[in-house]
Design a protein around this motif. Structure first.
Motif, mmCIF file in Angstrom:
data_model
loop_
_atom_site.group_PDB
_atom_site.id
_atom_site.type_symbol
_atom_site.label_atom_id
_atom_site.label_comp_id
_atom_site.label_asym_id
_atom_site.label_seq_id
_atom_site.Cartn_x
_atom_site.Cartn_y
_atom_site.Cartn_z
ATOM 1 N N GLU A 194 -4.424 53.547 -19.399
ATOM 2 C CA GLU A 194 -4.739 52.227 -19.662
ATOM 3 C C GLU A 194 -4.329 52.087 -21.392
ATOM 4 N N PRO A 195 -3.479 51.358 -21.539
ATOM 5 C CA PRO A 195 -3.312 50.960 -22.962
ATOM 6 C C PRO A 195 -4.511 50.496 -23.526
ATOM 7 N N ASP A 196 -4.605 50.469 -25.203
ATOM 8 C CA ASP A 196 -5.584 50.038 -25.828
ATOM 9 C C ASP A 196 -5.684 48.323 -25.728
ATOM 10 N N ASP A 197 -4.510 47.550 -25.508
ATOM 11 C CA ASP A 197 -4.514 46.233 -25.402
ATOM 12 C C ASP A 197 -4.691 45.608 -24.020
ATOM 13 N N SER A 198 -4.932 46.650 -23.100
ATOM 14 C CA SER A 198 -5.231 46.048 -21.531
ATOM 15 C C SER A 198 -6.831 45.246 -21.585
ATOM 16 N N VAL A 199 -6.728 44.344 -20.650
ATOM 17 C CA VAL A 199 -8.161 43.828 -20.664
ATOM 18 C C VAL A 199 -8.878 44.280 -19.451
ATOM 19 N N HIS A 200 -10.167 44.800 -19.535
ATOM 20 C CA HIS A 200 -10.878 45.229 -18.499
ATOM 21 C C HIS A 200 -12.237 44.223 -18.323
ATOM 22 N N GLN A 201 -12.150 43.374 -17.482
ATOM 23 C CA GLN A 201 -12.848 42.059 -17.319
ATOM 24 C C GLN A 201 -13.473 41.580 -18.571
ATOM 25 N N GLY A 202 -12.392 41.046 -19.245
ATOM 26 C CA GLY A 202 -13.020 40.387 -20.531
ATOM 27 C C GLY A 202 -13.014 41.386 -21.686
ATOM 28 N N LEU A 203 -12.988 42.652 -21.597
ATOM 29 C CA LEU A 203 -12.914 43.709 -22.723
ATOM 30 C C LEU A 203 -11.925 44.453 -22.872
ATOM 31 N N LEU A 204 -11.575 44.501 -24.104
ATOM 32 C CA LEU A 204 -10.237 45.435 -24.398
ATOM 33 C C LEU A 204 -10.546 46.870 -24.302
ATOM 34 N N ALA A 205 -9.528 47.695 -23.541
ATOM 35 C CA ALA A 205 -9.806 48.900 -23.422
ATOM 36 C C ALA A 205 -9.905 50.065 -24.647
ATOM 37 N N GLY A 206 -9.105 49.335 -25.703
ATOM 38 C CA GLY A 206 -9.229 49.947 -26.989
ATOM 39 C C GLY A 206 -10.472 49.747 -27.604
ATOM 40 N N ASP A 207 -10.943 48.527 -27.561
ATOM 41 C CA ASP A 207 -12.635 48.564 -28.196
ATOM 42 C C ASP A 207 -13.361 49.158 -27.423
ATOM 43 N N LEU A 208 -13.411 49.464 -25.941
ATOM 44 C CA LEU A 208 -14.244 50.294 -25.326
ATOM 45 C C LEU A 208 -14.132 51.682 -25.701
ATOM 46 N N ARG A 209 -12.829 52.074 -25.891
ATOM 47 C CA ARG A 209 -12.652 53.318 -26.373
ATOM 48 C C ARG A 209 -13.414 53.454 -27.706
ATOM 49 N N ARG A 210 -13.240 52.617 -28.709
ATOM 50 C CA ARG A 210 -13.839 52.589 -30.203
ATOM 51 C C ARG A 210 -15.360 52.988 -29.966
ATOM 52 N N ILE A 211 -16.002 52.250 -29.011
ATOM 53 C CA ILE A 211 -17.518 52.094 -29.081
ATOM 54 C C ILE A 211 -17.933 53.471 -27.986
ATOM 55 N N GLY A 212 -16.903 54.081 -27.522
ATOM 56 C CA GLY A 212 -17.433 55.437 -26.768
ATOM 57 C C GLY A 212 -17.739 54.980 -25.161
ATOM 58 N N LEU A 213 -17.374 53.799 -24.803
ATOM 59 C CA LEU A 213 -17.454 53.411 -23.513
ATOM 60 C C LEU A 213 -16.394 53.368 -22.463
ATOM 61 N N PHE A 214 -15.393 53.977 -22.906
ATOM 62 C CA PHE A 214 -14.097 54.285 -22.274
ATOM 63 C C PHE A 214 -13.423 55.523 -22.788
ATOM 64 N N PRO A 215 -13.134 56.590 -21.963
ATOM 65 C CA PRO A 215 -13.384 56.573 -20.519
ATOM 66 C C PRO A 215 -14.627 56.805 -19.973
ATOM 67 N N ARG A 216 -14.867 56.393 -18.720
ATOM 68 C CA ARG A 216 -15.941 56.473 -18.024
ATOM 69 C C ARG A 216 -15.946 56.778 -16.483
ATOM 70 N N GLY A 217 -16.473 57.950 -16.100
ATOM 71 C CA GLY A 217 -16.230 58.460 -14.851
ATOM 72 C C GLY A 217 -17.153 57.684 -13.625
ATOM 73 N N GLN A 218 -17.049 58.158 -12.571
ATOM 74 C CA GLN A 218 -17.920 57.488 -11.259
ATOM 75 C C GLN A 218 -19.140 58.301 -11.341
ATOM 76 N N GLY A 219 -19.835 57.927 -10.267
ATOM 77 C CA GLY A 219 -20.910 58.636 -9.845
ATOM 78 C C GLY A 219 -22.432 57.987 -10.461
ATOM 79 N N LEU A 220 -23.408 58.399 -9.523
ATOM 80 C CA LEU A 220 -24.731 57.981 -10.009
ATOM 81 C C LEU A 220 -25.206 58.594 -11.312
ATOM 82 N N ASP A 221 -24.617 59.733 -11.943
ATOM 83 C CA ASP A 221 -25.309 60.210 -13.013
ATOM 84 C C ASP A 221 -24.688 59.650 -14.311
ATOM 85 N N VAL A 222 -23.779 59.009 -13.964
ATOM 86 C CA VAL A 222 -23.053 58.251 -15.101
ATOM 87 C C VAL A 222 -23.571 56.680 -15.073
ATOM 88 N N HIS A 223 -23.563 56.141 -13.841
ATOM 89 C CA HIS A 223 -24.038 54.568 -13.473
ATOM 90 C C HIS A 223 -25.372 54.386 -12.889
#
Length: 305
Positions: free
Chosen positions: A247-276
Motif C-alpha cells: 500500500e503506497p503512503d498516499d493511500s487512504v485507510h478509512q480516513g487515515l493515510l497509510a504513510g502517516d500510519l507508518r510514521r507513527i508505527g501503526l502500519f504494518p499491522r498483522g491479524q490475530g488477537l495478540d495484536v487486536h
C-alpha cells in the motif's frame, strides 16, 4: 453444497475478491459486498445469508449479546479512528473535542453503530465528555434494524432523515461517520485537522487501534464446514501481508493515510488477537458501560477456538 464469504471490495479484502489470494476450501463463493460493505450489515445480524461475512465489531457484539448465532474470526480488515469522521457546523460553537458536550450529534447508521460506540467511549475515557450529555440523532438506516437491542433511557435519542442536509442547516451540531468528511457543504468542517497525534497518544495509553470491521461466521457453519474458519484466516493473513507491504503512503485507510500510519508505527499491522485483543476488550467495555450490552464478553466467548 458450497460456502459463501462476503467482504467489502476495498483495502485488505479486495485481494480475495480479485482472486490474487485464494481461500483454500472446496466450493467457496466469494461475494462482493461493494466498496463499503455497510449494505450487508443488517442482513448479517438477522437473516445471516453468508457463512462468513464482514461486519462492524459494534454490530457483532450487540447482535451476539442479543442471541444472534454468530462467532468472530480473529481477522480485522478495517481499522479507523472515530475522531477523523466528526464533521461540525461552523455555527455550532464546537472548536475542540470537549465542546461536543451538550450538543446534537448525528449518527447515520444508528445509536449503536460502530462510529457512535467508539466515539462515546473515547470521549468519556479520554476527553472528559459524558456521552449522556449529548443528544444522539439517528439516521433512517439503522445498521442494527431487526435486532431489538437495549436503548438506555439516560441517553437522549432522536431520529431524522438526510442528516448531511440537517447538519448544513444547523439542525445538527455535528455528525460522525467512520472516517473523512461526513458532509459536504460550505458551512461545515472537520473537527480534527490532524488526528495522528491523538491516535498515537490513544494507542500509547491503551494499546488500542479502534476496529471498524471484522469477519464473522454463522455458529452452525463452524461445525457444518470444518476447516473453513482456518482457511479464511490463512487467506486473510496472506492478503494482509500483501496490503501492508504494497500500500503506497498516499493511500487512504478509512480516513487515515497509510504513510502517516507508518510514521507513527501503526502500519504494518498483522491479524490475530495478540495484536487486536486489547481493542476488542475496549469496545466490549464501551458497550457495557453504556448499557447497550448486558455482559462483558470474553475473547474466548466471542472468537472461534
Amino acid at each position: 453444497m458450497g460456502v459463501s464469504v462476503a467482504v467489502g471490495n476495498r483495502l485488505i479484502t479486495r485481494h480475495l475478491l480479485s482472486g490474487r489470494v485464494a481461500v483454500d476450501y472446496p466450493d467457496v463463493e466469494l461475494v462482493d459486498a461493494g466498496p463499503a460493505p455497510a449494505p450487508i450489515f443488517p442482513a448479517m445480524v438477522t437473516t445471516r445469508p453468508y457463512d462468513v461475512g464482514e461486519l462492524t465489531i459494534g454490530n457483532f457484539l450487540v447482535a451476539k449479546d442479543n442471541g444472534v448465532r454468530l462467532v468472530a474470526l480473529p481477522i480485522f480488515p478495517n481499522l479507523f479512528f472515530p475522531l477523523t469522521g466528526v464533521t461540525v457546523n461552523d455555527g455550532a460553537g464546537i472548536d475542540e473535542i470537549g465542546d461536543l458536550a451538550g450538543k446534537r450529534v448525528g449518527v447515520p447508521l444508528g445509536f449503536a453503530s460502530n462510529p457512535a460506540v467508539w466515539l462515546r467511549g473515547i470521549l468519556a475515557h479520554h476527553h472528559g465528555v459524558a456521552p449522556d450529555s449529548i443528544t444522539w440523532v439517528e439516521g433512517e438506516n439503522d445498521s442494527l434494524r431487526g435486532v431489538p437491542y437495549p436503548k438506555p433511557e439516560r441517553f437522549a435519542r432522536e431520529q431524522m432523515s438526510d442528516l448531511d442536509a440537517r447538519l448544513a442547516a444547523g439542525d445538527l451540531d455535528a455528525l460522525v461517520v467512520a472516517g473523512g468528511n461526513a458532509a459536504q457543504a460550505d458551512n461545515v468542517h472537520l473537527l480534527v485537522d490532524d488526528p495522528y497525534p491523538l491516535l498515537q497518544r490513544y494507542h500509547e495509553e491503551t494499546g488500542v487501534f479502534p476496529i471498524n470491521t471484522l469477519l464473522v461466521m454463522k455458529e452452525e457453519s463452524v461445525t457444518e464446514s470444518p476447516g473453513l474458519a482456518e482457511a479464511v484466516c490463512k487467506a486473510m493473513d496472506e492478503a494482509t501481508a500483501l496490503y501492508m507491504d504494497e500500500e503506497p503512503d498516499d493511500s487512504v485507510h478509512q480516513g487515515l493515510l497509510a504513510g502517516d500510519l507508518r510514521r507513527i508505527g501503526l502500519f504494518p499491522r498483522g491479524q490475530g488477537l495478540d495484536v487486536h485483543g486489547a481493542s476488542v476488550r475496549a469496545v466490549v467495555d464501551y458497550l457495557y458501560e453504556t448499557e447497550i450490552i448486558g455482559k462483558r464478553w470474553t475473547l474466548e466467548e466471542l472468537f472461534v477456538a
